[in-house]
Scaffold this motif. Sequence first.
Motif, PDB file in Angstrom:
ATOM      1  N   PHE A 131       0.877  -1.149   0.014  1.00 50.60           N
ATOM      2  CA  PHE A 131       0.030   0.012  -0.061  1.00 50.60           C
ATOM      3  C   PHE A 131       0.918   1.391  -0.090  1.00 50.60           C
ATOM      4  CE2 PHE A 131      -2.065   3.416   2.589  1.00 50.60           C
ATOM      5  CZ  PHE A 131      -3.263   3.650   1.818  1.00 50.60           C
ATOM      6  N   ILE A 132       1.969   1.396   0.828  1.00 51.11           N
ATOM      7  CA  ILE A 132       2.821   2.551   0.827  1.00 51.11           C
ATOM      8  C   ILE A 132       3.130   2.555  -0.806  1.00 51.11           C
ATOM      9  CG2 ILE A 132       4.951   3.505   1.842  1.00 51.11           C
ATOM     10  CD1 ILE A 132       4.477   1.766   4.395  1.00 51.11           C
ATOM     11  N   TRP A 133       4.032   1.424  -1.245  1.00 56.83           N
ATOM     12  CA  TRP A 133       4.614   1.562  -2.431  1.00 56.83           C
ATOM     13  C   TRP A 133       3.506   2.194  -3.617  1.00 56.83           C
ATOM     14  CZ3 TRP A 133       3.082  -0.283  -7.348  1.00 56.83           C
ATOM     15  CH2 TRP A 133       4.199  -0.055  -8.397  1.00 56.83           C
ATOM     16  N   GLU A 134       2.100   1.790  -3.292  1.00 53.40           N
ATOM     17  CA  GLU A 134       1.301   2.257  -4.318  1.00 53.40           C
ATOM     18  C   GLU A 134       1.092   3.835  -4.118  1.00 53.40           C
ATOM     19  OE1 GLU A 134      -3.260   1.435  -5.769  1.00 53.40           O
ATOM     20  OE2 GLU A 134      -2.427   0.263  -4.197  1.00 53.40           O
ATOM     21  N   CYS A 135       0.976   4.342  -2.835  1.00 47.13           N
ATOM     22  CA  CYS A 135       0.894   5.595  -2.646  1.00 47.13           C
ATOM     23  C   CYS A 135       2.118   6.368  -3.121  1.00 47.13           C
ATOM     24  CB  CYS A 135       0.728   5.909  -1.039  1.00 47.13           C
ATOM     25  SG  CYS A 135      -0.868   5.336  -0.525  1.00 47.13           S
ATOM     26  N   LEU A 136       3.479   6.008  -2.981  1.00 48.02           N
ATOM     27  CA  LEU A 136       4.483   6.645  -3.371  1.00 48.02           C
ATOM     28  C   LEU A 136       4.610   6.806  -4.817  1.00 48.02           C
ATOM     29  CD1 LEU A 136       7.247   4.977  -0.880  1.00 48.02           C
ATOM     30  CD2 LEU A 136       5.953   7.275  -0.812  1.00 48.02           C
ATOM     31  N   THR A 137       4.136   5.975  -5.574  1.00 49.43           N
ATOM     32  CA  THR A 137       3.763   5.837  -7.074  1.00 49.43           C
ATOM     33  C   THR A 137       2.642   6.461  -7.667  1.00 49.43           C
ATOM     34  OG1 THR A 137       2.761   3.767  -7.202  1.00 49.43           O
ATOM     35  CG2 THR A 137       5.210   3.504  -7.350  1.00 49.43           C
ATOM     36  N   LEU A 138       1.926   7.109  -6.623  1.00 50.38           N
ATOM     37  CA  LEU A 138       0.588   7.884  -6.894  1.00 50.38           C
ATOM     38  C   LEU A 138      -0.288   7.012  -7.737  1.00 50.38           C
ATOM     39  CD1 LEU A 138       1.880  11.384  -7.352  1.00 50.38           C
ATOM     40  CD2 LEU A 138       0.994  10.450  -5.411  1.00 50.38           C
ATOM     41  N   GLY A 139      -0.603   5.680  -7.486  1.00 52.52           N
ATOM     42  CA  GLY A 139      -1.561   4.709  -7.882  1.00 52.52           C
ATOM     43  C   GLY A 139      -1.149   3.912  -8.790  1.00 52.52           C
ATOM     44  N   ALA A 140       0.140   3.605  -9.022  1.00 48.56           N
ATOM     45  CA  ALA A 140       0.771   2.711  -9.996  1.00 48.56           C
ATOM     46  C   ALA A 140       0.138   1.212  -9.254  1.00 48.56           C
ATOM     47  CB  ALA A 140       2.180   2.517 -10.239  1.00 48.56           C
ATOM     48  N   PRO A 142       0.440  -2.447  -8.326  1.00 44.91           N
ATOM     49  CA  PRO A 142       1.574  -3.575  -7.986  1.00 44.91           C
ATOM     50  C   PRO A 142       1.378  -4.520  -8.843  1.00 44.91           C
ATOM     51  CG  PRO A 142      -0.145  -3.333  -6.390  1.00 44.91           C
ATOM     52  CD  PRO A 142      -0.448  -2.263  -7.142  1.00 44.91           C
ATOM     53  N   HIS A 143       2.718  -5.251  -9.141  1.00 44.45           N
ATOM     54  CA  HIS A 143       2.629  -6.501  -9.789  1.00 44.45           C
ATOM     55  C   HIS A 143       1.627  -6.413 -11.140  1.00 44.45           C
ATOM     56  CE1 HIS A 143       5.291  -8.068  -6.746  1.00 44.45           C
ATOM     57  NE2 HIS A 143       4.255  -7.755  -5.805  1.00 44.45           N
ATOM     58  N   LEU A 162       8.900  -4.783  -6.453  1.00 43.44           N
ATOM     59  CA  LEU A 162       8.391  -3.264  -6.558  1.00 43.44           C
ATOM     60  C   LEU A 162       9.334  -2.386  -6.450  1.00 43.44           C
ATOM     61  CD1 LEU A 162       5.465  -4.046  -3.887  1.00 43.44           C
ATOM     62  CD2 LEU A 162       5.461  -4.078  -6.442  1.00 43.44           C
ATOM     63  N   SER A 163       9.791  -1.890  -7.643  1.00 42.04           N
ATOM     64  CA  SER A 163      10.995  -1.094  -7.588  1.00 42.04           C
ATOM     65  C   SER A 163      10.555   0.357  -6.814  1.00 42.04           C
ATOM     66  CB  SER A 163      11.310  -0.618  -9.057  1.00 42.04           C
ATOM     67  OG  SER A 163      11.366  -1.648  -9.783  1.00 42.04           O
ATOM     68  N   CYS A 164      11.979   0.969  -6.257  1.00 36.50           N
ATOM     69  CA  CYS A 164      11.736   1.945  -5.409  1.00 36.50           C
ATOM     70  C   CYS A 164      11.722   3.167  -6.285  1.00 36.50           C
ATOM     71  CB  CYS A 164      12.896   2.413  -4.536  1.00 36.50           C
ATOM     72  SG  CYS A 164      13.350   3.750  -3.630  1.00 36.50           S
ATOM     73  N   PRO A 165      10.674   3.996  -6.030  1.00 41.71           N
ATOM     74  CA  PRO A 165      10.277   5.236  -6.848  1.00 41.71           C
ATOM     75  C   PRO A 165      11.409   6.129  -6.558  1.00 41.71           C
ATOM     76  CG  PRO A 165       8.288   4.669  -5.442  1.00 41.71           C
ATOM     77  CD  PRO A 165       9.557   3.881  -4.865  1.00 41.71           C
ATOM     78  N   PRO A 166      11.830   6.666  -7.940  1.00 41.96           N
ATOM     79  CA  PRO A 166      13.035   7.686  -8.080  1.00 41.96           C
ATOM     80  C   PRO A 166      13.028   9.036  -6.821  1.00 41.96           C
ATOM     81  CG  PRO A 166      11.809   7.502 -10.163  1.00 41.96           C
ATOM     82  CD  PRO A 166      10.963   6.854  -9.192  1.00 41.96           C
ATOM     83  N   THR A 167      11.873   9.288  -6.574  1.00 45.61           N
ATOM     84  CA  THR A 167      11.976  10.668  -5.541  1.00 45.61           C
ATOM     85  C   THR A 167      11.910   9.850  -3.911  1.00 45.61           C
ATOM     86  OG1 THR A 167       9.784  10.976  -5.851  1.00 45.61           O
ATOM     87  CG2 THR A 167      11.209  12.082  -7.161  1.00 45.61           C
ATOM     88  N   CYS A 168      11.751   8.824  -3.720  1.00 46.11           N
ATOM     89  CA  CYS A 168      11.677   8.075  -2.541  1.00 46.11           C
ATOM     90  C   CYS A 168      12.871   8.125  -1.831  1.00 46.11           C
ATOM     91  CB  CYS A 168      11.069   6.663  -2.594  1.00 46.11           C
ATOM     92  SG  CYS A 168      10.896   5.924  -0.953  1.00 46.11           S
TER      93      CYS A 168
END
Length: 236
Positions: A131-140, A142-143, A162-168
């Motif tokens: 869920f955090i990952w989805e929020c950091l990608t603004l709605g991408a 997952p998988h 789940l790749s780390c978003p560039p600005t994280c």
Amino acid sequence: MIALEWLPGGTLADYFLYKIREKEDSDRSPIQLKDMLSILYQVSQALKYIHSRLDEFGQELTHGRILTRNVLISEPDLKKCEVKLGDFGEAPSGLEYSTPIVAYMPPEILCCAERIPPHRPENDVWMFGVFIWECLTLGAQPHFRKSVEDIKKSFRLPDRGLSCPPTCPLDVWTLVIDCLSDPHVRPRFASTTNASIPTRLSELHHIVSPALFLYPIPNQSVCTCTEHHCQSIPQY
């Protein structure tokens, strides 16, 4: 039946889709990482409350459906909005392969040989990491367009696919990876230590620079199957 309050801002999933991903860059409001951490903190507080309660068997309660579509926001301005976590009910079983929730399932559920494996508090922690990952990608997603077997294979990767978003920032990404670690070492919501998830999010919100912004990350698919007519190009 459980009655849940509906908030005028709708779901977080709809916010990502209609306010972020379907808009041109020039029409999109900038999203500060600090504001998103506030959203995550509020959700973690709701889960802390749930996990601090016991069922009739003396076991910790769990949520089991920590998805952006189940998070309601009070208004589109993330600086001011309050959130509520809905759809508190039956936790998903390992058989729900046909629904999007499979992308959130932890290895101990998805790879379990039991027909209906029990859902435990540490399973919620894994789902919260996704869920955090989805929020950091603004709605991408997952998988995105991965098969169940591909998702299982990704569990062996350091980032769980789940790749780390560039600005994280590293501190924020460390929390994500901790949530996606082995069950016995995952952080907890209801822990009384300083390492609890709400405490860590509160600290991150305090130290993160307001100059850090999030940007929508496109869905990436490497699927070339004839069934989906997939293309290995970014898709929002």
